[in-house]
Structures are given as structure tokens and as C-alpha cells.
Design an enzyme around this catalytic site. Structure first.
Site, PDB file in Angstrom:
ATOM      1  N   SER A   1       9.959  -0.417   4.219  1.00 16.98           N
ATOM      2  CA  SER A   1       8.727   0.393   4.579  1.00 16.98           C
ATOM      3  C   SER A   1       8.878   1.480   5.712  1.00 16.98           C
ATOM      4  CB  SER A   1       7.477  -0.366   4.736  1.00 16.98           C
ATOM      5  OG  SER A   1       6.430   0.423   5.044  1.00 16.98           O
TER       6      SER A   1
ATOM      7  N   TYR B   1       2.014  -6.849   8.732  1.00 14.54           N
ATOM      8  CA  TYR B   1       3.215  -6.188   7.842  1.00 14.54           C
ATOM      9  C   TYR B   1       4.041  -5.320   8.622  1.00 14.54           C
ATOM     10  CZ  TYR B   1       4.209  -3.106   3.691  1.00 14.54           C
ATOM     11  OH  TYR B   1       5.043  -2.494   2.907  1.00 14.54           O
TER      12      TYR B   1
END
Ligand code: BGC
Length: 256
Positions: free
Chosen positions: A144, A157
Site C-alpha cells: 500500500s 495497517y
């Protein structure tokens, strides 16, 4: 000839979103695919149907990537049923927003176990078989922009994706001598189920879009195109890198 003819790919989390688009695209390039699913066999079946329509072979295997025995079984099934396992796409990923001071142990384990532990041990199972067979391979992690960019209220995350960046760099060095390349794809905001609540929240979505120079979310197929490149012979000399695909999001800080 399709570029991935004769190759076998395992794509985790391929019942929906980016994983589904990658599995379909790799099949269009000639690969046969293992479609893994944790909860929704019907979604995995939909992916398998797309693969078959693209001319590839697909098998469905149930696996929770945070369980080590499921990881080794996933790779084992690829070898047993499709004869090899040349490409691993660590795509399965989850996120859970919470203020840092409210994060529970269960939230932490949920996110880190899928995003990091899963990728770690699945890659280990993948590498062990290739090493024994003396075959080269490709590892593609779907990371990401948040492997490098802050995402307040998503500390678990970010921790998982930042670790995935260092894991990729480390393994590129350690696995290079085995002929196994390791790279990350770092998407920005993509139109997939992980963003369902964002997509339903217009003010939040508009604020995000205002930060994206290209002014839109990515389509899963666009991420899949990059994965197809990294899996192909054209990327044979590419290892240890993160490929950002974010419409310019990460570069967009500017004074008003
Ligand atoms: C996250 C999304 C977020 C996007 C851009 C992705 O990694 O899964 O929730 O919108 O990054 O910040």
C-alpha cells in the site's frame, strides 16, 4: 504467445477486489491459478469462472493465510493439482480503523496476522518448494502507499505494510541467489470492497479525491496490469523494489 504460458500462480484473497482482477489478468496472460478463499466460496468460484473464461485452469483452495498449515497446504495443492507454483501474489489484506489508544489485542492480531504473518509464512512455503525443485519464482506483495505514508487511525495497517516493505527488501537479497524475485506493488485508493465505507461517505471520499492528482480511484484492473508485468519475463531483472500506483497521491503535498 501469452507471456505467462505454462506458469502457475497462487493469488491470495482472489475472491474479490484487487486479487480477483490479478488472478483474471494472469490467466489472460496464460497462467493457471490457485484461487484461495477464507469465507466466501461463491466469490472464489466467480473468480475461477473468469479464469476459465480467459482460457486458464483454476482450482479453489480454502486457506486462512494467518494459519501456517493452511499456507503450506495452499502451495502443496498448487504443486499437486497444477504441477508447479511459480508466482505468488500476497494480496490478502485487511484493515481496521481505530484511534491508537483504543486498538485492542484482537484488532492488532487480526490485521498483523493476515497482512504480515500470512505473507511471511506463505512466502516461506512457496520458497521451500522452489528451492527443492531448483526452480526460479516471483513473489509480488500487494502492499500500500501506507508502507511509506502515514494513515492516522490505522496504526495496525501501517505497521503491517511498513513491515512488508522491509520484508520484501530483505527477501530480495536473500532469495536472489535462488532466482526468486520479490517486489511490492503499493496501490493508493482502489475501487474495491476494502473501501466500501469510504465510498459510501461522500465528504470523506471528496477529501481523498482532492488529494489525488488524477482525480479518481484506481480500477483493480490497473493494479492487475502492473502485477502481470512483474510476473512476466520483462521483469526478470526487477527485484527489491516497490512500485507505487496511486494517481500521484503520495507526491501531492503542496502549499495552498
Ligand atoms: C487503504 C485504503 C485507503 C488508501 C489510500 C489503501 O491502502 O486500504 O483504505 O483509502 O490506501 O489512503
Amino acid at each position: 504467445m501469452p507471456t505467462l504460458q505454462g506458469k502457475v500462480a497462487v493469488v491470495t484473497g482472489s475472491g474479490s477486489g484487487i486479487g480477483q482482477a490479478i488472478a483474471e489478468r494472469l490467466a489472460q496472460e496464460g497462467a493457471n491459478c490457485v484461487v484461495d478463499y477464507r469465507d466466501h466460496v461463491e466469490q472464489a468460484q466467480a473468480t475461477a469462472d473468469k479464469i476459465t473464461a480467459a482460457g486458464g485452469k483454476a482450482i479453489l483452495v480454502h486457506a486462512d493465510v494467518s494459519v501456517l498449515s493452511d499456507c503450506s497446504n495452499l502451495i502443496e495443492q498448487a504443486w499437486q493439482q497444477l504441477g508447479s507454483c511459480d508466482i505468488l501474489v500476497n494480496n490478502a489484506g485487511v484493515e481496521k480503523g481505530a484511534d491508537f489508544w483504543d486498538v485492542t489485542e484482537a484488532d492488532y492480531d487480526f490485521v498483523l496476522n493476515v497482512n504480515l504473518k500470512g505473507a511471511f509464512f506463505l512466502t516461506q512455503a512457496f520458497v521451500r518448494k522452489l528451492r527443492d525443485a531448483k526452480k526460479p519464482g516471483r513473489v509480488i506483495n500487494i502492499s500500500s502507499v501506507h508502507e511509506d505514508m502515514v494513515f492516522p487511525h490505522f496504526s495496525t495497517y501501517c505497521a503491517s505494510k511498513g513491515a512488508m516493505r522491509m520484508l520484501m527488501r530483505d527477501l530480495a537479497v536473500e532469495l536472489g541467489p535462488l532466482g526468486i524475485t520479490v517486489n511490492n506493488i503499493a496501490p493508493g485508493a482502489v475501487d474495491t470492497p476494502i473501501n466500501t465505507s469510504l465510498l459510501a461517505n461522500k465528504p470523506k471520499l471528496d477529501a481523498l479525491l482532492a488529494n489525488i492528482p488524477l482525480g479518481r480511484l484506481a480500477k483493480p484492473e490497473e493494479i492487475a496490469g502492473l502485477a502481470a508485468f512483474l510476473a512476466s519475463d520483462d521483469a526478470a531483472y526487477v527485484t527489491g523494489s516497490t512500485y507505487v500506483i496511486d494517481g500521484g497521491l503520495m507526491r501531492n503535498y503542496h502549499e495552498q
